[in-house]
Design a protein around this motif. Sequence first.
Motif, PDB file in Angstrom:
ATOM      1  N   PRO A  63      14.463  -7.071 -20.641  1.00 62.60           N
ATOM      2  CA  PRO A  63      15.164  -7.634 -21.796  1.00 62.60           C
ATOM      3  C   PRO A  63      15.860  -8.952 -21.464  1.00 62.60           C
ATOM      4  CG  PRO A  63      16.420  -5.819 -20.866  1.00 62.60           C
ATOM      5  CD  PRO A  63      15.123  -5.870 -20.117  1.00 62.60           C
ATOM      6  N   GLY A  66      13.710   0.266 -23.562  1.00 66.16           N
ATOM      7  CA  GLY A  66      13.133   0.744 -22.314  1.00 66.16           C
ATOM      8  C   GLY A  66      11.624   0.802 -22.321  1.00 66.16           C
ATOM      9  N   HIS A  72       7.438  -4.877 -27.364  1.00 68.31           N
ATOM     10  CA  HIS A  72       6.861  -3.560 -27.624  1.00 68.31           C
ATOM     11  C   HIS A  72       7.927  -2.488 -27.884  1.00 68.31           C
ATOM     12  CE1 HIS A  72       3.280  -5.565 -26.125  1.00 68.31           C
ATOM     13  NE2 HIS A  72       2.564  -4.525 -26.481  1.00 68.31           N
ATOM     14  N   HIS A  96       9.532  -1.414 -22.122  1.00 63.46           N
ATOM     15  CA  HIS A  96       8.919  -2.368 -21.174  1.00 63.46           C
ATOM     16  C   HIS A  96       8.521  -1.682 -19.871  1.00 63.46           C
ATOM     17  CE1 HIS A  96      13.283  -2.518 -20.230  1.00 63.46           C
ATOM     18  NE2 HIS A  96      12.821  -2.485 -19.008  1.00 63.46           N
TER      19      HIS A  96
HETATM   20  S1  FES Z   1      12.140  -5.645 -23.018  1.00 64.48           S
HETATM   21 FE1  FES Z   1      10.946  -4.696 -24.605  1.00 64.48          FE
HETATM   22  S2  FES Z   1      11.627  -2.608 -24.557  1.00 64.48           S
HETATM   23 FE2  FES Z   1      12.751  -3.573 -22.959  1.00 64.48          FE
END
Ligand code: FES
Length: 78
Positions: free
Chosen positions: A11, A73, A64, A75
Amino acid sequence: MSDPTIFQKSPIVQKVEPGTYWWCTCGRSASQPFCDGSHEGTEFTPIKADIAAAKTVAWCACKHSQNKPFCDGSHSRL
Ligand code: FES
Protein backbone atom coordinates in the motif's frame (compact mmCIF):
# COMPACT_ATOMS: atom_id res chain seq x y z
CA MET A 1 -13.56 -6.67 -16.78
CA SER A 2 -9.86 -6.84 -17.45
CA ASP A 3 -7.33 -6.89 -14.65
CA PRO A 4 -5.91 -3.57 -13.54
CA THR A 5 -2.19 -2.94 -13.77
CA ILE A 6 -0.43 -3.70 -10.49
CA PHE A 7 1.42 -0.51 -9.57
CA GLN A 8 3.13 -2.12 -6.57
CA LYS A 9 2.41 -4.99 -4.21
CA SER A 10 2.22 -2.87 -1.08
CA PRO A 11 0.00 0.00 0.00
CA ILE A 12 0.83 3.69 -0.22
CA VAL A 13 0.55 4.99 3.32
CA GLN A 14 -0.08 8.72 3.67
CA LYS A 15 -1.34 11.28 6.14
CA VAL A 16 -4.29 12.91 4.39
CA GLU A 17 -6.31 16.02 5.08
CA PRO A 18 -10.11 16.04 4.91
CA GLY A 19 -11.33 16.27 1.35
CA THR A 20 -12.27 14.43 -1.78
CA TYR A 21 -9.73 12.16 -3.44
CA TRP A 22 -9.93 10.25 -6.72
CA TRP A 23 -8.22 6.89 -6.38
CA CYS A 24 -6.69 5.33 -9.51
CA THR A 25 -8.31 1.98 -10.36
CA CYS A 26 -6.46 1.20 -13.60
CA GLY A 27 -2.97 1.22 -12.09
CA ARG A 28 -1.57 3.37 -14.91
CA SER A 29 -1.52 6.74 -13.18
CA ALA A 30 1.86 8.37 -12.65
CA SER A 31 0.39 10.15 -9.60
CA GLN A 32 -0.30 7.07 -7.48
CA PRO A 33 -2.44 6.39 -5.63
CA PHE A 34 -4.53 9.06 -7.38
CA CYS A 35 -6.00 9.39 -10.86
CA ASP A 36 -4.11 11.38 -13.48
CA GLY A 37 -6.44 10.57 -16.38
CA SER A 38 -4.36 7.67 -17.71
CA HIS A 39 -7.44 5.41 -17.67
CA GLU A 40 -8.75 7.22 -20.77
CA GLY A 41 -9.65 4.68 -23.43
CA THR A 42 -9.89 1.82 -20.91
CA GLU A 43 -12.91 0.42 -19.06
CA PHE A 44 -11.58 1.81 -15.76
CA THR A 45 -12.79 4.90 -13.94
CA PRO A 46 -11.45 6.34 -10.68
CA ILE A 47 -13.14 5.78 -7.32
CA LYS A 48 -14.09 8.80 -5.24
CA ALA A 49 -12.97 8.76 -1.62
CA ASP A 50 -14.39 11.31 0.81
CA ILE A 51 -12.11 11.64 3.80
CA ALA A 52 -13.97 13.34 6.67
CA ALA A 53 -11.13 13.88 9.14
CA ALA A 54 -7.35 14.07 8.91
CA LYS A 55 -5.89 10.58 9.30
CA THR A 56 -3.35 8.13 8.00
CA VAL A 57 -4.64 6.14 5.05
CA ALA A 58 -3.23 2.94 3.52
CA TRP A 59 -4.25 3.31 -0.11
CA CYS A 60 -4.27 0.11 -2.14
CA ALA A 61 -1.58 0.30 -4.83
CA CYS A 62 -1.94 -3.24 -6.20
CA LYS A 63 -5.47 -2.33 -7.38
CA HIS A 64 -6.84 -5.73 -6.32
CA SER A 65 -8.23 -4.87 -2.87
CA GLN A 66 -11.78 -5.99 -2.09
CA ASN A 67 -12.12 -2.82 0.00
CA LYS A 68 -11.10 -0.24 -2.61
CA PRO A 69 -9.57 2.31 -2.33
CA PHE A 70 -8.02 0.97 0.85
CA CYS A 71 -5.53 -1.84 1.31
CA ASP A 72 -7.09 -5.05 2.67
CA GLY A 73 -4.02 -7.26 2.39
CA SER A 74 -4.99 -8.72 -1.00
CA HIS A 75 -1.57 -7.69 -2.36
CA SER A 76 0.00 -10.56 -0.42
CA ARG A 77 -1.87 -13.07 -2.60
CA LEU A 78 -0.76 -11.66 -5.98
S1 FES B 1 -1.89 -2.78 -1.82
FE1 FES B 1 -3.71 -3.61 -2.74
S2 FES B 1 -4.58 -4.82 -1.11
FE2 FES B 1 -2.74 -4.01 -0.26
